[in-house]
Design a protein around this motif. Structure first.
Motif, PDB file in Angstrom:
ATOM      1  N   SER A   1      64.128 -33.474 -45.492  1.00 26.46           N
ATOM      2  CA  SER A   1      62.578 -33.519 -45.584  1.00 26.46           C
ATOM      3  C   SER A   1      61.932 -34.976 -44.940  1.00 26.46           C
ATOM      4  N   LEU A   2      62.805 -36.077 -44.901  1.00 24.62           N
ATOM      5  CA  LEU A   2      62.703 -37.298 -44.604  1.00 24.62           C
ATOM      6  C   LEU A   2      62.806 -37.350 -43.088  1.00 24.62           C
TER       7      LEU A   2
ATOM      8  N   VAL B   1      57.756 -44.992 -45.839  1.00 27.14           N
ATOM      9  CA  VAL B   1      57.661 -44.068 -46.942  1.00 27.14           C
ATOM     10  C   VAL B   1      57.415 -44.855 -48.359  1.00 27.14           C
ATOM     11  N   LEU B   2      56.878 -44.369 -49.291  1.00 30.78           N
ATOM     12  CA  LEU B   2      56.574 -44.697 -50.692  1.00 30.78           C
ATOM     13  C   LEU B   2      57.053 -43.854 -51.499  1.00 30.78           C
ATOM     14  N   SER B   3      58.207 -44.271 -52.437  1.00 32.41           N
ATOM     15  CA  SER B   3      59.034 -43.553 -53.128  1.00 32.41           C
ATOM     16  C   SER B   3      58.668 -43.820 -54.681  1.00 32.41           C
ATOM     17  N   LEU B   4      57.911 -42.628 -55.538  1.00 35.74           N
ATOM     18  CA  LEU B   4      57.680 -42.899 -56.692  1.00 35.74           C
ATOM     19  C   LEU B   4      58.974 -42.818 -57.526  1.00 35.74           C
ATOM     20  N   VAL B   5      59.196 -43.999 -58.170  1.00 39.85           N
ATOM     21  CA  VAL B   5      60.707 -43.982 -58.875  1.00 39.85           C
ATOM     22  C   VAL B   5      60.471 -43.762 -60.471  1.00 39.85           C
TER      23      VAL B   5
ATOM     24  N   PHE C   1      66.155 -40.365 -54.147  1.00 38.95           N
ATOM     25  CA  PHE C   1      65.304 -39.940 -52.933  1.00 38.95           C
ATOM     26  C   PHE C   1      64.638 -41.325 -52.340  1.00 38.95           C
ATOM     27  N   PHE C   2      64.566 -42.204 -52.925  1.00 42.90           N
ATOM     28  CA  PHE C   2      64.348 -43.524 -52.405  1.00 42.90           C
ATOM     29  C   PHE C   2      65.343 -44.159 -51.615  1.00 42.90           C
TER      30      PHE C   2
ATOM     31  N   LEU D   1      64.503 -45.317 -42.358  1.00 39.48           N
ATOM     32  CA  LEU D   1      63.029 -45.467 -42.482  1.00 39.48           C
ATOM     33  C   LEU D   1      62.809 -46.811 -43.268  1.00 39.48           C
ATOM     34  N   GLU D   2      61.656 -47.395 -43.298  1.00 38.26           N
ATOM     35  CA  GLU D   2      61.249 -48.556 -44.146  1.00 38.26           C
ATOM     36  C   GLU D   2      60.588 -47.704 -45.265  1.00 38.26           C
TER      37      GLU D   2
END
Length: 383
Positions: free
Chosen positions: A90-91, A99-103, A111-112, A120-121
């Motif tokens: 997906s990434l 990318v913003l990862s909701l952790v 995922f992060f 990726l950043e």
């Protein structure tokens, strides 16, 4: 030494024998979940070539049923992999630069980390384990205008928290050219998920949770604009190249050699899910979750055992419940007590291993079998 080794072998054989003879309805891990014997038996069918007409016919029967489970008009990609493969895919296909990862737990953290590992950043938007992300949090973070993709876990298996995907998708849609990449591994098939209606850009899941299949298959739905992003990327890889998945699935094929035996099981299970009815399946999962909450409250209020559901009301997964143990207890102690009584549950995960235990009430489990587990757990805390 030889005597000790022989004893260990005998003990291992006994444990394996007990596992084989355990009746259905005693295995309550939050994945892999228990698989009905009828589904396992379908995997004994003979091999076939993956480019033959018979395979295309089977995939042709599977696809429309998968679409109905995902509630989408888009094709559902099927891969011989764990869901982690589609997390990375997906990434590689859907994220451009940052990318913003909701952790909020172990798997959203994963995922992060995957985002970072692809070059990726990536920045985490972290909340305490046991909490959910709100639309306001996401809107504030996206207001900076620096992100083109957001990762989120729908049902965080490590904590039992259910993130509000519909509301989060509304935020990403308003943010402009930002896509929402959703891991619904421990929810899809057990909790309502409306891919197209909610405007979810990409959602992925695995076979071993609410779909009640053996591990080894992963599924993904990507909207067309994700493919447009993929087309502009030279580093999307080979195994999870979404353009190849799209090209092949339109012919009822897979890009790579599929797990034929697992596809037999998949064909049988998606038919069984359709016979049960999706809404009835969701209602069954919700009823099991509510029964666990009632049991926790009864143990605390009437039996003096200070148990608490970790996830707050309104953000609880209907498929897995994470329960905080009282002082003097531990997750491994509770899981061990359940095992002595013939049931398998999970300890807490990662940093919460000692402080919690988890019950996976998902897949083809029923309220009756769950009651048997809760009776056994009541006995555990009485000793």
């Amino acid at each position: 030494m030889a005597t000790k080794q022989t004893a260990k072998k005998k003990t291992g054989a006994k444990q394996a024998s007990r596992t084989r003879k355990a009746p259905f309805g005693t295995f309550f891990l939050p994945g892999p979940t228990e698989v009905r014997p009828q589904i396992l038996e379908t995997m004994l069918q003979p091999m076939m070539g993956h480019r033959v007409v018979e395979m295309e016919e089977m995939m042709g029967r599977i696809q429309p049923r998968l679409k109905r489970i995902f509630k989408t008009e888009r094709p559902v990609y099927v891969a011989a992999a764990s869901a982690t493969g589609f997390m990375e895919g997906s990434l590689r296909n859907g994220a451009r630069r940052r990318v913003l990862s909701l952790v909020n737990g172990a798997f959203s953290e994963r995922f992060f980390q995957i985002a970072r590992s692809t070059g990726l950043e990536a920045d985490p938007l972290e909340v305490q384990w046991g909490k959910a992300h709100t639309p306001e949090m996401l809107e504030s973070a996206l207001s900076r205008g620096i992100y083109d993709a957001v990762t989120v876990v729908h049902s965080e298996t490590s904590t039992g928290v259910l993130n509000p995907i519909q509301e989060l998708a509304d935020v990403t849609q308003r943010a402009g050219d930002v896509v929402l990449l959703v891991d619904s591994v421990s929810a899809l098939g057990g909790a309502d998920f409306r891919t197209d209606e909610w405007g979810v850009d990409l959602v992925l899941t695995g076979s071993q949770k609410c779909l009640a299949l053996p591990p080894g298959l992963a599924f993904c739905v990507a909207q067309r604009h994700i493919l447009e992003r993929a087309q502009s990327k030279d580093d999307r890889g080979i195994y999870f190249d979404f353009l190849e998945f799209e090209r092949n699935i339109l012919k009822n094929q897979t890009p790579n050699t599929p797990a034929v035996s697992l596809l037999y099981a998949l064909a049988a299970q998606v038919e069984a899910i359709e016979v049960e009815g999706l809404q009835k399946r969701f209602d069954r999962h919700e009823a099991m979750a509510q029964r666990v909450y009632e049991w926790v409250a009864d143990m605390r209020e009437n039996r003096g055992v200070d148990l608490h559901v970790l996830a707050p009301e309104g953000y609880r997964s209907p498929t897995v419940t994470c329960i905080k143990v009282p002082e003097g207890w531990s997750g491994p102690r509770v899981a061990g007590g359940a095992a002595e009584r013939g049931f398998t549950i999970a300890t807490g995960y990662g940093a919460m291993r000692e402080a919690t235990f988890r019950i996976g009430h998902m897949g083809d489990h029923t309220l009756d079998r769950l009651e048997s587990l809760l009776e056994a757990l009541t006995d555990v805390f009485a000793t």
